[in-house]
Design an enzyme around this catalytic site. Structure first.
Site, short mmCIF file in Angstrom:
data_model
loop_
_atom_site.label_atom_id
_atom_site.label_comp_id
_atom_site.label_asym_id
_atom_site.label_seq_id
_atom_site.Cartn_x
_atom_site.Cartn_y
_atom_site.Cartn_z
N GLU A 211 -5.30 17.14 -10.51
CA GLU A 211 -5.88 17.68 -11.89
C GLU A 211 -7.60 17.79 -11.70
O GLU A 211 -8.44 17.25 -12.59
CB GLU A 211 -5.71 16.68 -12.86
CG GLU A 211 -5.52 17.12 -14.31
CD GLU A 211 -5.08 16.24 -15.33
OE1 GLU A 211 -3.86 15.81 -15.26
OE2 GLU A 211 -6.03 15.84 -16.11
N GLU B 92 7.92 18.40 -25.02
CA GLU B 92 7.33 18.88 -23.75
C GLU B 92 7.72 20.16 -23.45
O GLU B 92 6.95 20.96 -22.76
CB GLU B 92 7.55 17.80 -22.41
CG GLU B 92 7.26 16.32 -23.03
CD GLU B 92 5.83 15.88 -22.63
OE1 GLU B 92 4.87 16.77 -22.66
OE2 GLU B 92 5.10 14.82 -22.74
N ARG C 113 0.73 -1.20 0.09
CA ARG C 113 0.04 -0.13 -0.07
C ARG C 113 0.94 1.36 0.20
O ARG C 113 0.55 2.42 0.38
CB ARG C 113 -0.88 -0.17 1.19
CG ARG C 113 -1.91 -1.17 0.99
CD ARG C 113 -3.18 -1.00 1.99
NE ARG C 113 -4.02 -2.21 2.11
CZ ARG C 113 -3.72 -3.14 2.93
NH1 ARG C 113 -2.79 -2.88 3.88
NH2 ARG C 113 -4.60 -4.18 2.80
N LYS D 70 6.23 23.43 -13.72
CA LYS D 70 5.46 21.93 -13.28
C LYS D 70 5.13 22.06 -12.03
O LYS D 70 4.16 21.60 -11.39
CB LYS D 70 5.99 20.72 -13.87
CG LYS D 70 5.17 19.60 -13.49
CD LYS D 70 5.27 18.52 -14.47
CE LYS D 70 4.37 17.22 -14.25
NZ LYS D 70 4.30 16.13 -15.07
N1 LIG Z 1 3.88 10.66 -15.51
C1 LIG Z 1 4.10 11.40 -16.15
O1 LIG Z 1 3.56 12.83 -15.85
C2 LIG Z 1 4.40 11.58 -17.59
C3 LIG Z 1 4.42 12.80 -18.49
C4 LIG Z 1 4.99 12.52 -19.67
C5 LIG Z 1 5.28 11.40 -20.31
N2 LIG Z 1 5.35 10.32 -19.45
C6 LIG Z 1 5.63 8.88 -19.98
O2 LIG Z 1 6.98 8.94 -20.11
C7 LIG Z 1 7.30 7.76 -21.31
C8 LIG Z 1 8.24 8.40 -22.16
O3 LIG Z 1 9.23 8.77 -21.72
P1 LIG Z 1 10.56 8.75 -22.28
O4 LIG Z 1 10.68 9.62 -23.42
O5 LIG Z 1 11.84 9.11 -21.29
O6 LIG Z 1 11.12 7.29 -22.71
P2 LIG Z 1 11.95 6.15 -22.19
O7 LIG Z 1 11.68 5.98 -20.71
O8 LIG Z 1 11.48 4.99 -23.11
O9 LIG Z 1 13.41 6.55 -22.76
C9 LIG Z 1 13.58 6.80 -23.92
C10 LIG Z 1 14.92 5.84 -24.20
O10 LIG Z 1 16.14 6.63 -23.89
C11 LIG Z 1 16.82 5.80 -23.16
N3 LIG Z 1 17.67 6.52 -22.30
C12 LIG Z 1 17.31 7.01 -21.08
N4 LIG Z 1 17.99 7.70 -20.57
C13 LIG Z 1 19.16 7.86 -21.31
C14 LIG Z 1 20.49 8.40 -21.20
N5 LIG Z 1 20.86 9.02 -20.09
N6 LIG Z 1 21.35 8.14 -22.33
C15 LIG Z 1 20.93 7.31 -23.11
N7 LIG Z 1 19.89 6.70 -23.41
C16 LIG Z 1 19.04 6.83 -22.55
C17 LIG Z 1 15.83 4.69 -22.66
O11 LIG Z 1 16.57 3.37 -22.52
C18 LIG Z 1 15.03 4.66 -23.80
O12 LIG Z 1 15.67 3.77 -24.85
C19 LIG Z 1 5.75 7.51 -21.75
O13 LIG Z 1 5.49 6.13 -21.25
C20 LIG Z 1 4.95 8.54 -21.27
O14 LIG Z 1 3.51 8.23 -21.01
C21 LIG Z 1 4.84 10.35 -18.25
ZN LIG Z 2 3.69 14.14 -22.11
#
Ligand SMILES: NC(=O)c1ccc[n+]([C@@H]2O[C@H](COP(=O)([O-])OP(=O)(O)OC[C@H]3O[C@@H](n4cnc5c(N)ncnc54)[C@H](O)[C@@H]3O)[C@@H](O)[C@H]2O)c1
Ligand SMILES: [Zn+2]
Length: 376
Positions: free
Chosen positions: A237, A185, A121, A227
């Site tokens: 929200e 973003e 939890r 943010k």
């Molecule tokens: N919770 C929230 O408020 C929120 C907001 C926006 C997006 N999201 C979510 O975030 C996700 C997308 O996140 P993302 O774009 O970070 O994708 P991701 O986590 O898949 O990372 C993108 C790629 O970058 C690689 N990577 C990570 N750090 C690295 C580094 N320092 N150097 C080299 N490669 C690296 C990862 O291995 C991956 O292949 C989606 O699932 C989305 O829905 C959540």
């Molecule tokens: Zn987003």
């Protein structure tokens, strides 16, 4: 190094961002007094790049550690991965002083936060974001979750981390595609809240794409501040404040889902979603054509897509109706009212949504209509 406070009545926490700060991570984690046994969720690539540095700073402060890696990619945001991690945590959690560290991009952050929210939890967790997207957005604000076949983020909870620690140096190994995805973003923050940030991006995007420290630090801190303020004002929200962060996400999620999460990454889909939202805004008289062009020019300049390809209009529309931002039978969009002001509108006529999607799908709507190629 900057420390930004995210203020919540009983769960305030800090966002610490800067270059070369990772050696202070252990010390900052120790100060929280949230446990002695760190369970670090990451993937092989990130562990290989930065695992040793985390080990050093954590062990230097007397923590015991276990790394758990999951496959790279959105598919790891699943109930199956979450339950397998939870079983492993239960095995590790012998002394009952466990906390979780999410070391990675948004996928790892959302998944780890979700695991932390449900294991017993709720156990404490810390965000150690390693992508630009995670540092400017996903690591902050406590939206956690996993995907279902029926849609993205359908299972989840609001569950705040105890610390967000953004090492800018980690961003140096990002690919151009990942950097651009994060930039989508950042552009979003400019459009909904911050003209100065938008202008900064117009002038300095090459430095960001070259992963220059100063430029990265500026945008990470500026976006974290925006943010933090919006989440403080409207954590769940419910007051129409945090909702504005969904600009570009209604159509964006539908485009992402229509491409089965393979065709576009999150940022690319959000870039397209922002252009669709800008098109709707123009059709409703909220945003002049010059505003649409300014957003489009920046998105194109940074190398993000401005045309929706590889998916059909009906696939996007179907995915749109399944989105959880759909309230009952009403749709809801965040729209732009000029640069740095956004508004929420419900019940947008379907034809306006379709026209705005079509405009992004092929050549100009007028040309297509003239050629009789529009599928109404
Ligand atoms: N919770 C929230 O408020 C929120 C907001 C926006 C997006 N999201 C979510 O975030 C996700 C997308 O996140 P993302 O774009 O970070 O994708 P991701 O986590 O898949 O990372 C993108 C790629 O970058 C690689 N990577 C990570 N750090 C690295 C580094 N320092 N150097 C080299 N490669 C690296 C990862 O291995 C991956 O292949 C989606 O699932 C989305 O829905 C959540
Ligand atoms: Zn987003």
């Amino acid at each position: 190094m900057e420390t930004i406070k995210l203020a919540l009545i009983d769960r305030s926490y800090n966002i610490i961002a800067g270059e070369n700060i990772i050696k202070a991570f252990g010390r900052n984690a120790a100060r929280l007094k949230i446990g002695t046994d760190a369970y670090i969720i990451t993937n092989e690539k990130i562990k290989r790049l930065y695992g040793n540095r985390i080990r050093k700073t954590m062990e230097g402060c007397g923590f015991s550690l276990r790394f758990r890696t999951v496959p790279d990619g959105e598919a790891s945001k699943s109930i199956k991965t979450a339950s397998s991690i939870i079983a492993d945590i239960a095995d590790y959690d012998q002394r009952r002083r466990i906390f979780i560290i999410a070391m990675g991009g948004g996928v790892i952050g959302d998944l780890s936060g979700f695991v932390a929210s449900v294991y017993k939890r709720g156990v404490p967790y810390v965000q150690l974001p390693t992508t630009l997207l995670a540092q400017v957005d996903s690591a902050i604000g406590g939206k956690t979750g996993v995907d279902l076949a029926e849609g993205k983020n359908l299972i989840g909870a609001f569950y705040q981390p105890r610390l967000v620690f953004s090492e800018i140096g980690f961003l140096k190994t990002l690919s151009q595609r990942q950097a651009r995805s994060g930039l989508a973003e950042v552009i979003k923050y400019g459009v909904i809240k911050d003209t100065a940030l938008f202008s900064y991006l117009e002038d300095n995007y090459p430095d960001i794409l070259r992963l220059k420290t100063g430029a990265l630090e500026y945008i990470v801190c500026r976006c974290s501040r925006i943010k933090a303020k919006m989440v403080s004002a409207d954590e769940r929200e419910e007051k129409g404040v945090r909702t504005l962060l969904n600009f570009g996400h209604t159509a964006g999620h539908a485009i992402e889902a229509a491409g089965r999460y393979k065709l576009h990454n999150h940022g690319e889909a959000v870039a397209l979603g922002m252009l669709v939202a800008a098109g709707i805004s123009r059709r409703l008289g909220l945003l002049p054509e010059s505003g649409v062009k300014r957003i489009e020019n920046l998105i194109r300049a940074v190398g993000l897509p401005t045309r929706i390809t590889g998916v059909t209009l009906s696939a996007v529309i179907n995915a749109h109706y399944r989105d959880k931002k759909f309230l009952g039978k009403k749709n809801r969009f965040v729209l732009a009212k000029g640069i740095s002001k956004a508004v929420i509108r419900e019940n947008i006529p379907l034809e306006i949504i379709k026209d705005s999607l079509r405009e992004r799908m092929r050549g100009s709507t007028a040309l297509l209509r003239a050629a009789g190629k529009l599928d109404r």
